[in-house]
Design a protein around this motif. Structure first.
Motif, PDB file in Angstrom:
ATOM      1  N   LYS A 229      -3.123  13.221 -15.315  1.00 51.37           N
ATOM      2  CA  LYS A 229      -1.742  12.743 -15.200  1.00 51.37           C
ATOM      3  C   LYS A 229      -1.474  11.900 -13.960  1.00 51.37           C
ATOM      4  O   LYS A 229      -0.850  10.838 -14.072  1.00 51.37           O
ATOM      5  N   PRO A 230      -1.920  12.305 -12.747  1.00 53.74           N
ATOM      6  CA  PRO A 230      -1.634  11.463 -11.575  1.00 53.74           C
ATOM      7  C   PRO A 230      -2.218  10.045 -11.686  1.00 53.74           C
ATOM      8  O   PRO A 230      -1.611   9.088 -11.218  1.00 53.74           O
ATOM      9  N   LEU A 231      -3.366   9.910 -12.337  1.00 55.98           N
ATOM     10  CA  LEU A 231      -3.965   8.584 -12.502  1.00 55.98           C
ATOM     11  C   LEU A 231      -3.218   7.777 -13.554  1.00 55.98           C
ATOM     12  O   LEU A 231      -2.970   6.580 -13.376  1.00 55.98           O
ATOM     13  N   TYR A 232      -2.866   8.430 -14.655  1.00 50.58           N
ATOM     14  CA  TYR A 232      -2.059   7.759 -15.673  1.00 50.58           C
ATOM     15  C   TYR A 232      -0.766   7.228 -15.047  1.00 50.58           C
ATOM     16  O   TYR A 232      -0.399   6.073 -15.253  1.00 50.58           O
ATOM     17  N   ASP A 233      -0.100   8.066 -14.263  1.00 50.61           N
ATOM     18  CA  ASP A 233       1.159   7.663 -13.623  1.00 50.61           C
ATOM     19  C   ASP A 233       0.955   6.479 -12.682  1.00 50.61           C
ATOM     20  O   ASP A 233       1.778   5.560 -12.646  1.00 50.61           O
ATOM     21  N   GLU A 234      -0.130   6.479 -11.927  1.00 48.13           N
ATOM     22  CA  GLU A 234      -0.411   5.370 -11.001  1.00 48.13           C
ATOM     23  C   GLU A 234      -0.676   4.062 -11.734  1.00 48.13           C
ATOM     24  O   GLU A 234      -0.427   2.988 -11.208  1.00 48.13           O
ATOM     25  N   LEU A 235      -1.182   4.161 -12.942  1.00 48.50           N
ATOM     26  CA  LEU A 235      -1.498   2.954 -13.715  1.00 48.50           C
ATOM     27  C   LEU A 235      -0.355   2.514 -14.626  1.00 48.50           C
ATOM     28  O   LEU A 235      -0.574   1.840 -15.628  1.00 48.50           O
ATOM     29  N   GLN A 236       0.860   2.873 -14.262  1.00 45.82           N
ATOM     30  CA  GLN A 236       2.045   2.405 -14.988  1.00 45.82           C
ATOM     31  C   GLN A 236       2.701   1.220 -14.288  1.00 45.82           C
ATOM     32  O   GLN A 236       3.741   0.733 -14.709  1.00 45.82           O
TER      33      GLN A 236
ATOM     34  N   ALA B 113      -6.403   6.459  -5.638  1.00 42.75           N
ATOM     35  CA  ALA B 113      -5.101   7.086  -5.914  1.00 42.75           C
ATOM     36  C   ALA B 113      -5.259   8.597  -5.764  1.00 42.75           C
ATOM     37  O   ALA B 113      -6.382   9.111  -5.726  1.00 42.75           O
ATOM     38  N   ASN B 114      -4.135   9.295  -5.711  1.00 43.51           N
ATOM     39  CA  ASN B 114      -4.171  10.755  -5.719  1.00 43.51           C
ATOM     40  C   ASN B 114      -5.038  11.313  -4.582  1.00 43.51           C
ATOM     41  O   ASN B 114      -5.769  12.277  -4.777  1.00 43.51           O
ATOM     42  N   GLU B 115      -5.007  10.631  -3.433  1.00 45.47           N
ATOM     43  CA  GLU B 115      -5.770  11.000  -2.236  1.00 45.47           C
ATOM     44  C   GLU B 115      -7.282  10.954  -2.430  1.00 45.47           C
ATOM     45  O   GLU B 115      -8.036  11.590  -1.695  1.00 45.47           O
ATOM     46  N   SER B 116      -7.748  10.187  -3.411  1.00 48.13           N
ATOM     47  CA  SER B 116      -9.172  10.116  -3.683  1.00 48.13           C
ATOM     48  C   SER B 116      -9.525   8.754  -4.271  1.00 48.13           C
ATOM     49  O   SER B 116      -8.689   7.863  -4.355  1.00 48.13           O
ATOM     50  N   THR B 117     -10.776   8.609  -4.671  1.00 58.44           N
ATOM     51  CA  THR B 117     -11.203   7.399  -5.363  1.00 58.44           C
ATOM     52  C   THR B 117     -11.901   7.809  -6.655  1.00 58.44           C
ATOM     53  O   THR B 117     -12.655   8.787  -6.679  1.00 58.44           O
TER      54      THR B 117
ATOM     55  N   PHE C 253     -16.393  10.992  -1.344  1.00 57.42           N
ATOM     56  CA  PHE C 253     -17.417  11.806  -0.691  1.00 57.42           C
ATOM     57  C   PHE C 253     -16.826  13.120  -0.199  1.00 57.42           C
ATOM     58  O   PHE C 253     -15.654  13.220   0.127  1.00 57.42           O
ATOM     59  N   TYR C 254     -17.658  14.132  -0.192  1.00 55.70           N
ATOM     60  CA  TYR C 254     -17.255  15.506   0.062  1.00 55.70           C
ATOM     61  C   TYR C 254     -16.530  15.660   1.400  1.00 55.70           C
ATOM     62  O   TYR C 254     -16.930  15.104   2.416  1.00 55.70           O
ATOM     63  N   GLY C 255     -15.477  16.454   1.379  1.00 56.03           N
ATOM     64  CA  GLY C 255     -14.765  16.813   2.598  1.00 56.03           C
ATOM     65  C   GLY C 255     -13.845  15.741   3.126  1.00 56.03           C
ATOM     66  O   GLY C 255     -13.471  15.779   4.303  1.00 56.03           O
ATOM     67  N   SER C 256     -13.461  14.786   2.283  1.00 57.49           N
ATOM     68  CA  SER C 256     -12.594  13.696   2.728  1.00 57.49           C
ATOM     69  C   SER C 256     -11.487  13.441   1.721  1.00 57.49           C
ATOM     70  O   SER C 256     -11.569  13.839   0.566  1.00 57.49           O
ATOM     71  N   LYS C 257     -10.447  12.757   2.199  1.00 58.77           N
ATOM     72  CA  LYS C 257      -9.389  12.312   1.302  1.00 58.77           C
ATOM     73  C   LYS C 257      -8.857  10.973   1.796  1.00 58.77           C
ATOM     74  O   LYS C 257      -8.982  10.628   2.972  1.00 58.77           O
ATOM     75  N   ILE C 258      -8.270  10.224   0.909  1.00 58.78           N
ATOM     76  CA  ILE C 258      -7.631   8.948   1.247  1.00 58.78           C
ATOM     77  C   ILE C 258      -6.277   9.275   1.870  1.00 58.78           C
ATOM     78  O   ILE C 258      -5.511  10.069   1.317  1.00 58.78           O
ATOM     79  N   VAL C 259      -5.973   8.641   3.002  1.00 55.22           N
ATOM     80  CA  VAL C 259      -4.728   8.967   3.707  1.00 55.22           C
ATOM     81  C   VAL C 259      -3.694   7.843   3.670  1.00 55.22           C
ATOM     82  O   VAL C 259      -2.569   8.023   4.142  1.00 55.22           O
ATOM     83  N   SER C 260      -4.058   6.682   3.106  1.00 55.02           N
ATOM     84  CA  SER C 260      -3.066   5.620   2.942  1.00 55.02           C
ATOM     85  C   SER C 260      -3.414   4.805   1.705  1.00 55.02           C
ATOM     86  O   SER C 260      -4.585   4.687   1.319  1.00 55.02           O
ATOM     87  N   ASP C 261      -2.393   4.268   1.071  1.00 55.07           N
ATOM     88  CA  ASP C 261      -2.581   3.466  -0.130  1.00 55.07           C
ATOM     89  C   ASP C 261      -3.100   2.075   0.222  1.00 55.07           C
ATOM     90  O   ASP C 261      -2.817   1.544   1.302  1.00 55.07           O
TER      91      ASP C 261
END
Length: 151
Positions: free
Chosen positions: A11-18, A77-81, A117-125
């Motif tokens: 769902k979070p990816l579907y929402d981002e691709l709207q 998106a969603n704090e990841s890739t 990659f393990y132990g990380s997240k995206i912090v900005s769009d």
């Protein structure tokens, strides 16, 4: 730790691709057989199993798809890739109600993987700015996204 492979968009990816957004698209180059990466922004999740994107009719992407229809869309998106694998085909050779000669491509999703990659997240769009006429860009973007929704 192995990430789960999903057969469709969560769902979070579907929402981002709207909405229009930056993604990269990997295809197999028709001349070299190697990878080819393109940045695109006219992309829309039609449903959880289907993504549409629009490209210029002269794009190398179309030549690549003519020889090998496998694609990967990279979405941050969603704090990841995410790696969204699928099979692409030309849905419309000329997108209706758009002044440019754009092809509409339909991607049938085969797998969605969180590839951060393990132990990380995206912090900005990811952000980008259109460097040509802002009003013309906004009008064209709206036309393309509306045409894709109608398709």
């Amino acid at each position: 730790m192995v990430n789960q492979v999903e057969p469709k968009l969560i769902k979070p990816l579907y929402d981002e691709l709207q909405k229009e957004r930056f993604v990269t698209l990997a295809t197999v180059d028709y001349e070299t057989g190697g990878p080819n990466i393109s940045a695109i922004s006219w992309v829309l999740a039609k449903d959880e199993s289907t993504i549409y994107f629009a490209v210029d009719n002269r794009s190398r992407i179309l030549a690549n798809l003519g020889k090998n229809n496998q694609v990967v869309i990279n979405l941050i998106a969603n704090e990841s890739t995410y790696s969204i694998q699928g099979l692409a085909q030309v849905k419309e050779e000329r997108l209706k109600d758009v002044p440019l000669k754009l092809a509409l491509i339909e991607v049938s999703i085969t797998a969605v993987r969180d590839v951060m990659f393990y132990g990380s997240k995206i912090v900005s769009d990811v952000q980008y700015d259109k460097t040509y006429d802002k009003n013309a860009a906004q009008k064209l973007d709206k036309q393309v996204m509306e045409a894709m929704r109608k398709a």
